[in-house]
Every structure is written in structure tokens, then in C-alpha cells.
Design a protein around this motif. Structure first.
Motif, PDB file in Angstrom:
ATOM      1  N   GLU A 182      -3.442  -2.963  -2.052  1.00 64.37           N
ATOM      2  CA  GLU A 182      -4.621  -3.432  -1.312  1.00 64.37           C
ATOM      3  C   GLU A 182      -5.882  -2.993  -2.042  1.00 64.37           C
ATOM      4  OE1 GLU A 182      -4.172  -3.034   2.976  1.00 64.37           O
ATOM      5  OE2 GLU A 182      -2.751  -4.669   2.742  1.00 64.37           O
ATOM      6  N   TYR A 211     -10.753  -5.982   4.959  1.00 62.90           N
ATOM      7  CA  TYR A 211      -9.402  -5.497   5.224  1.00 62.90           C
ATOM      8  C   TYR A 211      -8.586  -6.337   6.219  1.00 62.90           C
ATOM      9  CZ  TYR A 211      -5.906  -2.766   7.727  1.00 62.90           C
ATOM     10  OH  TYR A 211      -4.753  -2.396   8.370  1.00 62.90           O
ATOM     11  N   LEU A 268      -3.348   2.928  12.461  1.00 61.38           N
ATOM     12  CA  LEU A 268      -3.690   1.510  12.372  1.00 61.38           C
ATOM     13  C   LEU A 268      -3.300   0.745  13.631  1.00 61.38           C
ATOM     14  CD1 LEU A 268      -2.904   0.984   8.600  1.00 61.38           C
ATOM     15  CD2 LEU A 268      -5.128   0.820   9.713  1.00 61.38           C
ATOM     16  N   ALA A 289       1.765  -0.829   1.967  1.00 61.53           N
ATOM     17  CA  ALA A 289       0.539  -1.475   1.467  1.00 61.53           C
ATOM     18  C   ALA A 289      -0.572  -0.463   1.175  1.00 61.53           C
ATOM     19  CB  ALA A 289       0.059  -2.505   2.496  1.00 61.53           C
ATOM     20  N   PRO A 290      -0.392   0.362   0.164  1.00 66.77           N
ATOM     21  CA  PRO A 290      -1.420   1.378  -0.126  1.00 66.77           C
ATOM     22  C   PRO A 290      -2.658   0.789  -0.814  1.00 66.77           C
ATOM     23  CG  PRO A 290       0.288   1.449  -1.792  1.00 66.77           C
ATOM     24  CD  PRO A 290       0.722   0.409  -0.792  1.00 66.77           C
ATOM     25  N   SER A 291      -3.760   1.459  -0.638  1.00 66.52           N
ATOM     26  CA  SER A 291      -4.970   1.129  -1.394  1.00 66.52           C
ATOM     27  C   SER A 291      -5.058   2.127  -2.538  1.00 66.52           C
ATOM     28  CB  SER A 291      -6.218   1.295  -0.524  1.00 66.52           C
ATOM     29  OG  SER A 291      -6.168   0.392   0.535  1.00 66.52           O
ATOM     30  N   ARG A 320       3.847   1.027   9.757  1.00 74.95           N
ATOM     31  CA  ARG A 320       2.709   1.765   9.200  1.00 74.95           C
ATOM     32  C   ARG A 320       2.304   2.861  10.184  1.00 74.95           C
ATOM     33  NH1 ARG A 320      -1.671  -3.201  10.031  1.00 74.95           N
ATOM     34  NH2 ARG A 320      -1.650  -3.140  12.301  1.00 74.95           N
ATOM     35  N   ARG A 334       6.881  -4.015   4.405  1.00 68.00           N
ATOM     36  CA  ARG A 334       6.071  -3.706   3.217  1.00 68.00           C
ATOM     37  C   ARG A 334       5.413  -2.333   3.349  1.00 68.00           C
ATOM     38  NH1 ARG A 334       1.427  -2.830   5.968  1.00 68.00           N
ATOM     39  NH2 ARG A 334       0.469  -4.593   6.979  1.00 68.00           N
TER      40      ARG A 334
END
Ligand code: GLU
Length: 283
Positions: free
Chosen positions: A43, A197, A219, A9-11, A215, A7
Motif C-alpha cells: 500500500e 486509503y 481498522l 497489506a502493509p504500507s 487485519r 491478504r
């Protein structure tokens, strides 16, 4: 199709820039190469910082890059019940406590601690009467995970590991012992939005059947916390592939806060998706 599921998964708190494109394309290419699935997750638990126009822009930018994803994309704000159920599981195991402290109070506590602020915040539950008084006064609170309680339940995190197929910032790779201790008692439910988060990511990765989390290496440290949460919630652990961060012409990594040139800016000055993919090594 293989069992490989990854995936992006941007905010949606700003426009995407080259760093996001690199991350999205890395995950996308891995899914293609493995004959797997590529999912998009928005996100957006932070209702103040996230904006619908940025979400629309994410779709636009990824489509411009020639990517397709399974629809609908999972939007975290639509799944608060899932996060509340996970919090309930942790609460029932005696792992959470209410924290009424303000940011300022936490900063002060860290400054006066013997080791300064290097270690994360470690608190303790209040006495029932003090807690009652604060609740009755309507004081807002966050739910924190008690690291001591988590360590006790998981035998001091002995034997808790995750698989890193990419690399951490110091070249960490292979079977990595999960060491969440330095993170402190992480907040799992923020005062303002009722979730945080790490919890949302772990719940979503499990519910979406993510086999590979791909990612940026920024992270990597978060993985220690997330692996612990998976163990506490009896969720499967995905394989991790952290990738290097793209460095801009100024020698710094791309970040929204530095007003890095956005993908929309690139488009506006005539850069094509092909040009960008060539530059980033994806064409
Ligand atoms: N939403 C996070 C971010 O934009 C990414 C979370 C993740 O990939 O685990 O940095």
C-alpha cells in the motif's frame, strides 16, 4: 483450493515489527487452514512516506517468517487508473465534491463546531463561481465524499451491514450495521497523491477477489466507511476478521512511530523465525 482469499497489506513506510508479523501470520494461517490463497499488497500510494527499501524489507521479513505469496504482489502505486475509474463512478453519481481547505482550516472549523472535533469534517460544495476562481488560481483540492448524498443514495444506510467473524475493539461480532456517519465526509482523493486509503483498499479488495479481510482491530472503524464505499461502487463485500493488537512490554501496542524493535533487529540479535512464531503462538 477453496474460494477463500485473504491478504496482508502493509504500507512500506518503515520496517515491520512484531505487530506486523502477528497480523501477517494470522492471515497466512487462515488461508492455509481454509485451503485458500494468500496475497500480499503493497500500500504505497503515499510516495513521500513510502520507500523502496522498506518494500524490499517487507519481502525479506515475510520470507524469513517462512511465508510465500502469489507473485507479483500488487503494488498500489501501479494501479492509479483503477482508483481514478472508481472516483469517476462516484463523481458521476454526484457523491464527490472538491475541498480546497487546508488542514489548519479544517482543524479550526472542527474546534468551532458545537460538538468539537468528535465528529468528522462535514463540508459542502462551493458555489460554481467560487470554485472556478480557486481552480483558476491553481489551488490544490481533495475530493471528499458527501455523506449526505451517500446516505440519500443508500436509504440512510438502512440494512447496510458487514459480517465480522473476529471482533472489534468492543467485542463487536456477527452481523454489524454499517454506520459511517461519524466519519464525516471522508477524503477519497488526497491533494497530494490523487487517491486515499479507503478508496484504494476497497477497489483493491474487490479487484483481488478478497473473500476475507483479516487485519488488526485498529481498522475496525474503517470497515464502516469501506462497507459504504463498496455499496456505492457496487462492489462485493468481503467477510471481516479483525484480530486483537499485540501489546508490547510497555503495555502499548506496537507501532512504527514508537520505534518498536523491528523484525530485522530481532534477527540481528539471533532470534530465529521459529522463536518468534513460538512467542506469537504460531509454532
Ligand atoms: N495498509 C494498511 C496498514 O498498513 C492496512 C490496510 C488494510 O489491511 O485494510 O495499516
Amino acid at each position: 483450493m477453496s474460494g477463500f482469499v485473504t491478504r496482508f497489506a502493509p504500507s512500506p513506510t518503515g520496517r515491520l515489527h512484531r505487530g506486523h508479523a502477528f497480523s501477517a501470520l494470522t492471515a497466512y494461517r487462515a488461508a492455509r487452514q481454509a485451503d485458500g490463497r494468500f496475497l500480499l499488497r503493497i500500500e504505497d500510494i503515499d510516495r513521500v512516506r513510502c520507500r523502496p527499501e522498506f518494500e524490499t524489507a517487507v519481502f525479506e521479513d515475510l520470507a524469513w517468517l517462512g511465508m510465500t505469496w502469489e507473485r507479483p504482489a500488487r503494488r498500489q502505486s501501479g494501479h492509479m487508473d483503477d482508483y481514478q475509474s472508481a472516483l469517476e463512478v462516484l463523481r458521476a453519481k454526484g457523491l464527490l465534491y472538491r475541498c480546497f481547505r487546508t488542514r489548519k482550516e479544517i482543524a479550526e472549523a472542527a474546534a468551532s463546531a458545537p460538538h468539537g472535533a468528535a465528529e468528522g469534517f462535514r463540508g459542502s460544495p462551493l458555489s460554481p463561481s467560487k470554485e472556478r476562481a480557486l481552480l483558476d488560481a491553481g489551488k490544490p483540492f481533495a475530493w471528499r465524499l458527501s455523506l449526505d448524498a451517500a446516505a440519500e443514495l443508500l436509504s440512510g444506510f438502512d440494512g447496510l451491514t458487514f459480517i465480522e467473524e473476529g471482533g472489534g475493539p468492543d467485542g463487536e461480532t456477527g452481523l454489524i450495521p454499517a454506520d459511517p456517519m461519524s466519519a464525516g465526509d471522508v477524503v477519497l482523493a488526497r491533494k497530494d497523491v490523487g487517491v486515499a486509503y479507503h478508496l484504494a483498499v476497497v477497489v483493491d479488495d474487490a479487484l483481488q477477489g478478497i473473500s476475507h479481510v483479516i487485519r488488526g482491530e485498529d481498522l475496525f472503524q474503517a470497515t464502516h466507511i469501506q462497507r459504504m464505499l463498496q455499496a456505492l461502487l457496487d462492489l462485493p463485500a468481503p467477510v471481516y476478521r479483525h484480530h486483537r493488537l499485540l501489546i508490547g512490554p510497555d503495555g502499548k501496542r506496537y507501532a512504527k512511530r514508537d520505534l518498536a524493535e523491528t523484525l530485522a533487529d530481532l534477527r540481528d540479535r539471533g532470534v530465529t523465525a521459529h522463536d518468534l512464531k513460538l512467542e506469537l503462538g504460531f509454532a
